[in-house]
Design an enzyme around this catalytic site. Structure first.
Site, PDB file in Angstrom:
ATOM      1  N   THR A   1       0.859  -1.190   0.000  1.00 42.93           N
ATOM      2  CA  THR A   1       0.000   0.000   0.000  1.00 42.93           C
ATOM      3  C   THR A   1       0.885   1.226   0.000  1.00 42.93           C
ATOM      4  OG1 THR A   1      -1.629   1.281   1.209  1.00 42.93           O
ATOM      5  CG2 THR A   1      -0.212  -0.119   2.548  1.00 42.93           C
TER       6      THR A   1
ATOM      7  N   GLU B   1      -4.586  -2.770   4.938  1.00 44.00           N
ATOM      8  CA  GLU B   1      -4.107  -3.309   6.217  1.00 44.00           C
ATOM      9  C   GLU B   1      -5.169  -4.141   6.923  1.00 44.00           C
ATOM     10  OE1 GLU B   1      -3.630  -0.294   5.074  1.00 44.00           O
ATOM     11  OE2 GLU B   1      -1.669   0.524   5.629  1.00 44.00           O
TER      12      GLU B   1
ATOM     13  N   LYS C   1      -6.861  10.191  -3.630  1.00 39.80           N
ATOM     14  CA  LYS C   1      -7.445   8.974  -4.168  1.00 39.80           C
ATOM     15  C   LYS C   1      -8.082   9.291  -5.515  1.00 39.80           C
ATOM     16  CE  LYS C   1      -8.404   4.770  -2.347  1.00 39.80           C
ATOM     17  NZ  LYS C   1      -9.002   3.924  -1.367  1.00 39.80           N
TER      18      LYS C   1
ATOM     19  N   TRP D   1      -4.361   5.189  -5.009  1.00 36.85           N
ATOM     20  CA  TRP D   1      -3.710   6.245  -4.232  1.00 36.85           C
ATOM     21  C   TRP D   1      -2.724   7.018  -5.095  1.00 36.85           C
ATOM     22  CZ3 TRP D   1      -5.640   7.550   0.147  1.00 36.85           C
ATOM     23  CH2 TRP D   1      -6.146   6.610   1.034  1.00 36.85           C
TER      24      TRP D   1
END
Ligand code: AMP
Length: 542
Positions: free
Chosen positions: A186, A331, A439, A444
Site C-alpha cells: 500500500t 491493512e 485517491k 492512491w
C-alpha cells in the site's frame, strides 16, 4: 480442559478442494486479455491450480517464497491465487498501475522469485525485468503460440506450456495456518510503500465473515462480478468467499469501461457486483445514455472511497439495485464495515434511510472499532463526536512486512488514518482522512511523490499537492507552486516536466502559482490552510 474437536489448520487450499467437491459444476467466466470469453467450472480451477502447484514445486521454490502477479481479474489469476498460496508460497499481487520504477522497488523489496504477467503488461515487464534482481522466472499468462519471440526477457515461459507439462494430481501440503499466504503493498502510508502480509488463517476467517448476510451476503445462488481488481487487497476477498460458497464468478479482464461491464452483467446474469465508485459512475453514465436496464443485478458493494449519494439513489431508485456502502483498507484484508440496515430502519422515510445508507456501515464481526480524541481518550458512539478511527481483529495487520515503519499499533489497536463518527447503532461514518494522500479512480496518489517531481524543476521553490474533488475520478491532484525569485516556468511546462517521471494518471491536473504555502511551527506544510486558500478554485474542465 481442552475441547475435543479436531484441530485442522485453516488453509486456503481447502477452499478450492471444497469448491471442486461441492460446487464442481459452478461456472467461472472470464473476459480474457485475448478479447474472447473463457468459461469453465470450479472443477477446472481446482485441476489447473494443482498443475500450478506442481509447476511451482518444479521450480524448487522454498516455502514462503514470493510469486508475483501483474494481472487483471481472470481465471489464470484465480488459479495462481489457489496454486501459489496452497503450496505455502506467498502470492504477491503487484499493481500494474504503478510507475515502472515503483514496481521495480516493490518487487525487489518483496524479493519476488517468479513473476506471472498478463500479455497487456509485456511492455512493463520488458522495461523492468533487468532491474528486478531477485526474479528468476518470468511467466506470460498465455498459450505457447502467443508467446512473442525476441522479448529480451530471459527464459520467458508461457503459462499454458508451463502448467501443461505438469499433472493435475497433487496433495496439498498441511502447515501452520499462521503461515503467510499473500501480500499487497500500500502506498497509503507515508514514505516507501509497505506491505500487508496476510496469513492463511486471516484470509480464511475474513472469507467466512465476508460471506455473512450482513457483510457481502454470498451464496451458491449468487453470480458475482468482482470489478475490484485482484491486485487490490485480493479483490476484497471475493475469490475466496466465492469458492467457500460455490457462487458463480465472472471476471471482467482488462475491459473496465461502462459498456463492457454492463454487457457482462447482462450476458452472465450477474446478481452481485463489487467495485470502487469510479467504475460504477462510468457504467451508470453508459446506462443512462442508452436507457438501459438491469435484468438480474440485485446488489452492489461500493467502497474504496466514499460513495456519492447520487450513486446510491441512482442504483436504488432508478434501477432497484441495493447499494452496500463498505469501508476497509489494505491493512484490514480489507473488510471493516458494511452498511446494511437493521430492522428499525426498514420502516423509515426514504430520506432518513438514505442518511443511514450514506454511512460506511457497521463493523463486520471480527473487527472491533473505536474513535479517540487528541489525547487518545475514547469518544462516545453518539454519531456526533469525531476522532481517529482505530481497529483491531484477526485480519488486521500487526506489523508491515520486514517490520517497515516500526510497530504501527497503539496499545494493540491499528490507527486507520481515517477520522470518523460512530452512532449509537454502531454505524461508522468517515468524515475526513487524516492523511494527505489523494485517491483517484480507486488508486492512491502520494502527494509527496507529486511534490517531489515539481521540486526537482529548477524554477520551483516550493510545491504542495492536494486532491481536488472530481466528478469522475473522486479526486485529482493539483499542485500549488511557489516560483524561485527571478525564475519563470509556465503551467504547461511544469505539467510536461512530469512526463516519464511518474505514471500518467499521477500527473497533476493543474498548477496553481501562489506567493507562499502556509507553514506550521515545525516547518511542515499546512494543507488544511492551503485548502482554505483555494476554496474557490475549480479544476479545469469540471
Ligand atoms: P486502501 O488501503 O487503498 O484500500 O485504502 C484505504 C483507505 O481508503 C481508507 O483508510 C479510507 O481512507 C479510504 N476508504 C475506503 N473505503 C472508503 C469508504 N467507503 N468511504 C470513504 N473512504 C474510504
Amino acid at each position: 480442559m481442552l475441547g475435543l474437536m479436531q484441530s485442522q489448520q485453516l488453509l486456503i487450499s481447502s477452499l478450492i478442494e471444497f469448491a471442486e467437491r461441492h460446487h464442481g459444476e459452478a461456472e467461472v467466466v472470464s473476459r480474457r486479455v485475448e478479447g474472447d470469453i473463457h468459461r469453465y467450472t470450479y472443477k477446472g480451477v481446482a485441476q489447473r491450480s494443482r498443475q500450478v502447484a506442481n509447476a511451482l514445486d518444479g521450480m524448487n521454490l522454498a516455502f514462503s517464497d514470493r510469486v508475483a502477479t501483474l494481472a487483471w481479474n481472470g481465471y489464470r489469476h484465480l488459479e495462481l491465487y489457489f496454486g501459489v498460496s496452497g503450496t505455502g508460497r506467498v502470492l504477491h499481487t503487484l499493481n500494474p498501475r504503478l510507475h515502472p520504477d515503483q514496481i521495480v522497488w516493490i518487487a525487489n523489496h518483496a524479493e519476488d522469485q517468479v513473476l506471472c504477467f498478463d500479455m497487456s503488461f509485456l511492455p512493463i515487464v520488458k522495461a523492468v525485468h533487468s532491474r528486478c534482481t531477485t526474479i528468476k522466472h518470468f511467466v506470460a499468462l498465455c498459450d505457447a503460440d502467443k508467446l512473442p519471440p525476441d522479448t529480451g526477457i530471459p527464459g520467458l515461459l508461457s503459462y499454458e506450456a508451463w502448467i501443461g507439462s505438469h499433472p493435475s494430481e497433487y496433495k496439498w501440503p498441511e502447515f501452520d495456518e499462521n503461515s503467510a499466504s499473500s501480500m499487497c503493498y500500500t502506498s497509503g502510508t507515508t514514505g516507501n510503500p509497505k506491505a500487508a502480509l496476510y496469513s492463511h488463517r486471516s484470509t480464511m476467517i475474513h472469507a467466512l465473515a465476508g460471506a455473512l448476510p450482513d457483510a457481502l451476503s454470498m451464496s451458491a445462488r449468487d453470480c458475482v462480478l468482482p470489478v475490484v481488481p485482484m491486485f487490490h487487497v485480493n479483490a476484497w476477498g471475493l475469490p475466496y468467499s466465492a469458492a467457500m460458497t460455490g457462487a458463480k464468478l465472472v471476471f471482467p479482464g482488462p475491459a473496465m469501461d461502462g459498456k463492457s461491464i454492463f454487457e457482462l452483467i447482462e450476458s452472465e446474469r450477474v446478481s452481485f457486483a463489487a467495485g470502487v465508485p469510479t467504475v460504477w459512475q462510468m457504467m451508470l453514465a453508459h446506462m443512462q445514455s442508452g436507457k438501459l436496464r438491469f435484468s438480474t443485478l440485485k446488489r452492489t458493494v461500493i467502497g474504496g472511497s466514499a460513495c456519492p449519494p447520487a450513486m446510491i439513489t441512482a442504483f436504488n431508485d432508478d434501477y432497484g439495485v441495493e447499494v452496500l456502502h463498505a469501508w476497509g483498507m489494505t491493512e484490514m484484508s480489507p473488510l471493516g464495515t458494511v452498511c446494511t440496515l437493521k430492522n428499525k430502519h426498514l420502516e423509515m422515510e426514504s430520506a432518513e434511510k438514505m442518511k443511514v445508507r450514506l454511512k460506511q456501515g457497521r463493523g463486520v464481526f471480527g473487527v472491533d472499532m473505536k474513535i479517540v480524541g487528541d489525547e487518545g481518550e475514547e469518544l462516545p458512539w453518539d454519531g456526533k463526536a469525531y476522532g481517529d478511527l482505530l481497529v483491531k481483529g484477526p485480519w488486521v495487520i500487526s506489523a508491515y512486512f520486514k517490520g517497515e515503519g516500526g510497530s504501527p499499533l497503539v496499545d494493540g489497536w491499528f490507527p486507520t488514518g481515517d477520522v470518523a463518527t460512530i452512532d449509537p447503532d454502531g454505524y461508522m461514518q468517515i468524515t475526513d482522512r487524516s492523511k494527505d494522500v489523494i485517491k483517484s479512480g480507486g488508486e492512491w496518489i502520494s502527494s509527496i511523490d507529486v511534490e517531489n517531481v515539481a521540486m526537482a524543476h529548477p524554477a520551483v521553490a516550493m510545491a504542495a499537492c492536494i486532491g481536488m474533488k472530481h466528478p469522475k475520478w473522486d479526486e485529482r491532484p493539483v499542485i500549488a507552486v511557489v516560483k524561485k525569485p527571478g525564475s519563470e516556468v509556465t503551467r504547461e511546462e511544469l505539467i510536461a516536466f512530469y512526463e516519464g517521471k511518474t505514471a500518467k494518471w499521477q500527473i497533476p491536473d493543474d498548477v496553481i502559482f501562489v506567493e507562499a504555502i502556509p507553514l506550521g511551527g515545525t516547518g511542515k506544510m499546512q494543507k488544511v490552510k492551503l485548502r482554505e486558500m483555494l476554496q474557490d478554485y475549480k479544476l479545469p474542465g469540471v
